[in-house]
Design a protein around this motif. Structure first.
Motif, PDB file in Angstrom:
ATOM      1  N   ASP A 177      34.093  -2.182 -10.117  1.00  0.00           N
ATOM      2  CA  ASP A 177      32.778  -1.708 -10.605  1.00  0.00           C
ATOM      3  C   ASP A 177      31.832  -1.459  -9.465  1.00  0.00           C
ATOM      4  N   MET A 178      31.903  -2.385  -8.460  1.00  0.00           N
ATOM      5  CA  MET A 178      31.000  -2.227  -7.315  1.00  0.00           C
ATOM      6  C   MET A 178      31.347  -0.969  -6.552  1.00  0.00           C
ATOM      7  N   LYS A 179      32.586  -0.649  -6.416  1.00  0.00           N
ATOM      8  CA  LYS A 179      32.978   0.561  -5.700  1.00  0.00           C
ATOM      9  C   LYS A 179      32.499   1.819  -6.429  1.00  0.00           C
ATOM     10  N   GLU A 180      32.621   1.827  -7.720  1.00  0.00           N
ATOM     11  CA  GLU A 180      32.155   2.989  -8.490  1.00  0.00           C
ATOM     12  C   GLU A 180      30.644   3.175  -8.355  1.00  0.00           C
ATOM     13  N   LEU A 181      29.907   2.004  -8.350  1.00  0.00           N
ATOM     14  CA  LEU A 181      28.448   2.099  -8.215  1.00  0.00           C
ATOM     15  C   LEU A 181      28.062   2.656  -6.856  1.00  0.00           C
ATOM     16  N   GLU A 182      28.733   2.211  -5.856  1.00  0.00           N
ATOM     17  CA  GLU A 182      28.432   2.703  -4.518  1.00  0.00           C
ATOM     18  C   GLU A 182      28.742   4.186  -4.419  1.00  0.00           C
ATOM     19  N   ASN A 183      29.799   4.619  -4.976  1.00  0.00           N
ATOM     20  CA  ASN A 183      30.160   6.026  -4.952  1.00  0.00           C
ATOM     21  C   ASN A 183      29.106   6.890  -5.693  1.00  0.00           C
TER      22      ASN A 183
END
Length: 224
Positions: free
Chosen positions: A213-219
């Motif tokens: 989830d954190m990776k998607e938010l950063e993207n």
């Protein structure tokens, strides 16, 4: 005539022509000894009686006492003569018995010599030697046969004695080692030590989802 025939005469039973045999003479001497022994006993009793009579009369009747002593002396003289006669007869009887014994011994020896001669008449010393040699040869052959029979037979199978001994020693050593292990018990094998550094814990499934989830938010933030 043979030597034994000359010694004992042709008749063999009489000592001389018309004379008594040794057995007859010995028996007569024994009868005479018995008669004289009885005479001795009679005279000894008479001597004892006359001595008693002499003591009885004593000084009371010297004449009767002296007569008793005279009779006693006569009896004693007769007794001494009989003793001498018995000694002579006994000596003669013993000599005759010895002679008779020697005669019988020589006679039996003569018979034995004749029997031995008759037994040896059918024997040949050469044949005896040959027979004894045959017996010795047969005994030697029997010993050789016995020795041959007693030897172990392998029926063509030959083995190396050194190789067999080595194999036997190896088996004995294995058996000895096995016995020693049974006596001392199984050896204790040391276990490895527990590591002192804490191992990282395995991330759980929830943690992995949060990271995604954190990776998607950063993207998404980077794309604005």
């Amino acid at each position: 005539m043979s030597v034994f025939g000359k010694l004992f005469g042709a008749g063999g039973g009489k000592a001389g022509k018309g004379g008594p045999t040794p057995q007859e003479a010995i028996q007569r001497l024994r009868d005479t000894e018995e008669m004289l022994s009885k005479k001795q006993e009679f005279l000894e009793k008479k001597i004892e009686q006359e001595l008693t009579a002499a003591k009885k009369h004593g000084t009371k009747n010297k004449r009767a006492a002296l007569q008793a002593l005279k009779r006693k002396k006569r009896y004693e003289k007769q007794l001494a003569q009989i003793d001498g006669t018995l000694s002579t007869i006994e000596f003669q009887r013993e000599a005759l018995e010895n002679a008779n014994t020697n005669t019988e011994v020589l006679k039996n020896m003569g018979y034995a010599a004749k029997a031995m001669k008759a037994a040896h008449d059918n024997m040949d010393i050469d044949k005896v030697d040959e027979l004894m040699q045959d017996i010795a040869d047969q005994q030697e052959l029997a010993e050789e046969i016995s020795t041959a029979i007693s030897k172990p037979v392998g029926f063509g199978e030959e083995f190396d004695e050194d190789e067999l001994m080595a194999e036997l020693e190896e088996l004995e050593q294995e058996e000895l080692d096995k016995n020693l292990l049974e006596i001392s018990g199984p050896e204790t094998v040391p276990l490895p030590n527990v590591p002192s550094i804490a191992l990282p814990s395995k991330p759980t499934k929830k943690k992995e989802e949060e990271d995604d989830d954190m990776k998607e938010l950063e993207n998404w933030a980077g794309s604005i």
